[in-house]
Design an enzyme around this catalytic site. Structure first.
Site, PDB file in Angstrom:
ATOM      1  N   ASP A 278     -94.195  -1.256 -22.681  1.00 53.41           N
ATOM      2  CA  ASP A 278     -95.352  -1.304 -21.781  1.00 53.41           C
ATOM      3  C   ASP A 278     -96.397  -2.208 -22.435  1.00 53.41           C
ATOM      4  O   ASP A 278     -96.827  -1.962 -23.562  1.00 53.41           O
ATOM      5  CB  ASP A 278     -95.901   0.120 -21.574  1.00 53.41           C
ATOM      6  CG  ASP A 278     -97.038   0.160 -20.541  1.00 53.41           C
ATOM      7  OD1 ASP A 278     -97.762  -0.840 -20.400  1.00 53.41           O
ATOM      8  OD2 ASP A 278     -97.199   1.209 -19.903  1.00 53.41           O
TER       9      ASP A 278
ATOM     10  N   ASP B 245     -95.748  -4.957 -15.881  1.00 53.23           N
ATOM     11  CA  ASP B 245     -95.883  -4.961 -17.344  1.00 53.23           C
ATOM     12  C   ASP B 245     -95.060  -3.894 -18.050  1.00 53.23           C
ATOM     13  O   ASP B 245     -95.341  -3.536 -19.181  1.00 53.23           O
ATOM     14  CB  ASP B 245     -97.371  -4.865 -17.740  1.00 53.23           C
ATOM     15  CG  ASP B 245     -97.886  -3.445 -17.720  1.00 53.23           C
ATOM     16  OD1 ASP B 245     -97.413  -2.651 -16.880  1.00 53.23           O
ATOM     17  OD2 ASP B 245     -98.749  -3.121 -18.551  1.00 53.23           O
ATOM     18  N   GLU B 246     -94.038  -3.391 -17.369  1.00 55.58           N
ATOM     19  CA  GLU B 246     -93.190  -2.369 -17.983  1.00 55.58           C
ATOM     20  C   GLU B 246     -91.721  -2.653 -17.717  1.00 55.58           C
ATOM     21  O   GLU B 246     -91.359  -3.042 -16.615  1.00 55.58           O
ATOM     22  CB  GLU B 246     -93.491  -0.988 -17.377  1.00 55.58           C
ATOM     23  CG  GLU B 246     -94.732  -0.356 -17.931  1.00 55.58           C
ATOM     24  CD  GLU B 246     -95.112   0.905 -17.164  1.00 55.58           C
ATOM     25  OE1 GLU B 246     -94.238   1.754 -16.923  1.00 55.58           O
ATOM     26  OE2 GLU B 246     -96.296   1.016 -16.812  1.00 55.58           O
TER      27      GLU B 246
HETATM   28  N1  DCP Z   1    -103.569  -2.151 -12.563  1.00 57.71           N
HETATM   29  C1  DCP Z   1    -104.333  -2.276 -11.403  1.00 57.71           C
HETATM   30  N2  DCP Z   1    -104.948  -1.167 -10.861  1.00 57.71           N
HETATM   31  C2  DCP Z   1    -104.840   0.045 -11.466  1.00 57.71           C
HETATM   32  C3  DCP Z   1    -104.056   0.194 -12.628  1.00 57.71           C
HETATM   33  C4  DCP Z   1    -103.442  -0.942 -13.163  1.00 57.71           C
HETATM   34  O1  DCP Z   1    -104.418  -3.375 -10.862  1.00 57.71           O
HETATM   35  N3  DCP Z   1    -105.478   1.112 -10.943  1.00 57.71           N
HETATM   36  C5  DCP Z   1    -102.957  -3.361 -13.149  1.00 57.71           C
HETATM   37  C6  DCP Z   1    -103.837  -3.909 -14.264  1.00 57.71           C
HETATM   38  C7  DCP Z   1    -103.110  -3.537 -15.529  1.00 57.71           C
HETATM   39  C8  DCP Z   1    -101.668  -3.503 -15.094  1.00 57.71           C
HETATM   40  O2  DCP Z   1    -101.695  -3.089 -13.719  1.00 57.71           O
HETATM   41  O3  DCP Z   1    -103.364  -4.450 -16.576  1.00 57.71           O
HETATM   42  C9  DCP Z   1    -100.821  -2.557 -15.911  1.00 57.71           C
HETATM   43  O4  DCP Z   1    -101.308  -1.237 -15.773  1.00 57.71           O
HETATM   44  P1  DCP Z   1    -101.224  -0.171 -16.942  1.00 57.71           P
HETATM   45  O5  DCP Z   1    -101.445   1.151 -16.326  1.00 57.71           O
HETATM   46  O6  DCP Z   1     -99.989  -0.374 -17.739  1.00 57.71           O
HETATM   47  O7  DCP Z   1    -102.504  -0.458 -17.831  1.00 57.71           O
HETATM   48  P2  DCP Z   1    -102.830  -1.614 -18.854  1.00 57.71           P
HETATM   49  O8  DCP Z   1    -101.640  -2.452 -19.168  1.00 57.71           O
HETATM   50  O9  DCP Z   1    -104.008  -2.372 -18.338  1.00 57.71           O
HETATM   51  O10 DCP Z   1    -103.300  -0.820 -20.117  1.00 57.71           O
HETATM   52  P3  DCP Z   1    -102.446   0.062 -21.150  1.00 57.71           P
HETATM   53  O11 DCP Z   1    -102.660  -0.586 -22.484  1.00 57.71           O
HETATM   54  O12 DCP Z   1    -103.058   1.420 -21.082  1.00 57.71           O
HETATM   55  O13 DCP Z   1    -101.021   0.044 -20.714  1.00 57.71           O
HETATM   56 CA    CA Z   2     -97.918  -0.264 -17.067  1.00 54.80          CA
HETATM   57 CA    CA Z   3     -99.650  -1.520 -19.699  1.00 55.74          CA
END
Ligand code: DCP
Ligand code: CA
Ligand code: CA
Length: 351
Positions: A8, A107-108
């Site tokens: 992730d 991203d996963e």
């Molecule tokens: N995303 C979005 N709206 C949301 C949640 C996420 O558009 N409510 C998008 C932005 C993030 C991406 O999806 O960058 C991936 O979501 P993740 O939940 O994996 O969160 P992040 O990668 O941003 O952070 P983490 O380090 O906690 O994985």
């Molecule tokens: Ca994610």
């Molecule tokens: Ca992520």
């Protein structure tokens, strides 16, 4: 259970932005849906870890983020095509290991690492982490465990820039030590519902009556019950992200009336479904698109929990998304698209 390496990416959209705006590294950064000159509207898609220290979270209104961070908060409007492109490169890197890879989201991804020892799995994870860092300038967190769900939980636990292996004989302890809200599939609504049923901990969920859970949540209830009891029978399903099947049509006259548009969507869904069946695919994502009278386009997409080939499900989700888009005004063009396809060839139908 499938021995899984689960990746992730850390604060993905914001991390992608730091790559092309290195001056923002180490400073609080939010990526949001609204344009920069209207930054107090819209919502936060993600924030880097510096901004998270102020309590900024994905999904909160941009307005709240600015209220939380009294210092200068850097803001950028989301550029999803760019993040998709970075994502495609990362997924290509995973797939280069010639093991089954399931792309879970932008991203996963989960990799089937059956046959590797724990030590080999950890060194593979280290190698992947350093190659991603080198090639894309990004950090990620990797969870390794028997069972895709538990590998994901391990990656959540080890964030950011982490690596965590949960040994097979430790899975139950690992789950028991987790908060109920951290079990994949337990979202806000499920959590509320469980709390109403007087289930507040993982332990209570593990001891609940599975029939009651199935009653309340359907098949998801069964999966949840099994997961908290240390069982995850899900497979890693290779998908073909780039594939999609869609149809769109220009309306005879602009309309914002769902009664008029619904029959058009039915026809589009029918055509998409016919091609899907012909090509032996199932889908997990439904996209909807409209073009307004001023020629601006708007798209929405929705991921289902499971793969399906149901035309009804496609239409139901499509109609919901189009109905949302119609609130912004009359449209001249509508479209439906399914993506995240997998082949069904050689698999028996359940019906
Ligand atoms: N995303 C979005 N709206 C949301 C949640 C996420 O558009 N409510 C998008 C932005 C993030 C991406 O999806 O960058 C991936 O979501 P993740 O939940 O994996 O969160 P992040 O990668 O941003 O952070 P983490 O380090 O906690 O994985
Ligand atoms: Ca994610
Ligand atoms: Ca992520």
């Amino acid at each position: 259970m499938v021995f899984t390496l689960y990746v992730d990416m850390d604060y993905f959209f914001a991390a992608c932005e730091e790559v092309r705006h290195p001056e923002l590294k180490g400073k609080p950064l939010v990526v949001g849906t609204a344009p920069a000159n209207e930054r107090t509207r819209g919502v936060v898609q993600t924030a880097n870890y510096v901004a998270r220290k102020y309590g900024i979270k994905s999904g909160m209104p941009n307005m709240d983020a600015f209220a939380l961070c009294k210092e200068h908060l850097n803001y950028l409007q989301s550029d999803e095509p760019y993040y998709e492109e970075v994502s495609a490169g990362i997924m290509e890197l995973f797939k280069s290991y010639k093991r089954p890879v399931e792309v879970i989201s932008v991203d996963e991804a989960a990799m089937d690492i059956t046959g590797l020892s724990n030590e080999e799995a950890v060194s593979l994870a280290k190698e992947i982490k350093s190659r991603i860092k080198e090639k894309f300038g990004l950090t990620c967190t990797i969870g390794i465990c028997e069972g895709k769900t538990f590998a994901k939980m391990a990656s959540d636990e080890a964030k950011p820039d982490g690596l965590m292996l949960v040994e097979t004989n430790k899975i139950k302890d690992f789950i028991a030590s987790s908060e109920l809200s951290k079990i994949p599939g337990v979202g806000k609504k499920t959590l509320e519902r469980l709390n109403e049923m007087r289930i507040n901990t993982v332990e209570e969920l593990a001891k609940a009556d599975p029939m009651v859970l199935i009653d309340a949540f359907g098949s998801a209830g069964k999966e949840l019950y099994m997961a908290v009891n240390g069982i995850d029978n899900s497979k890693i399903i290779e998908n073909y992200e780039t594939l999609s099947i869609g149809r769109e049509i220009t309306l005879k006259k602009a309309s914002s009336d769902m009664d008029e548009i619904k029959p058009v969507l039915e026809k589009l869904a029918e055509d998409v479904h016919a091609e899907l069946v012909k090509k032996n695919y199932r889908f997990k994502n439904v996209g909807a698109k409209v073009r307004y009278t001023d020629f601006t386009m708007s798209v929405r997409s929705y991921s289902l929990r499971n793969y399906t080939d149901s035309k009804e499900q496609m239409l139901e989700v499509g109609v919901k998304m189009i109905a949302q888009l119609l609130k912004n005004g009359p449209v001249r063009k509508v479209g439906i698209r399914v993506s995240k396809l997998i082949g069904t060839k050689g698999q028996k139908s359940l019906f």
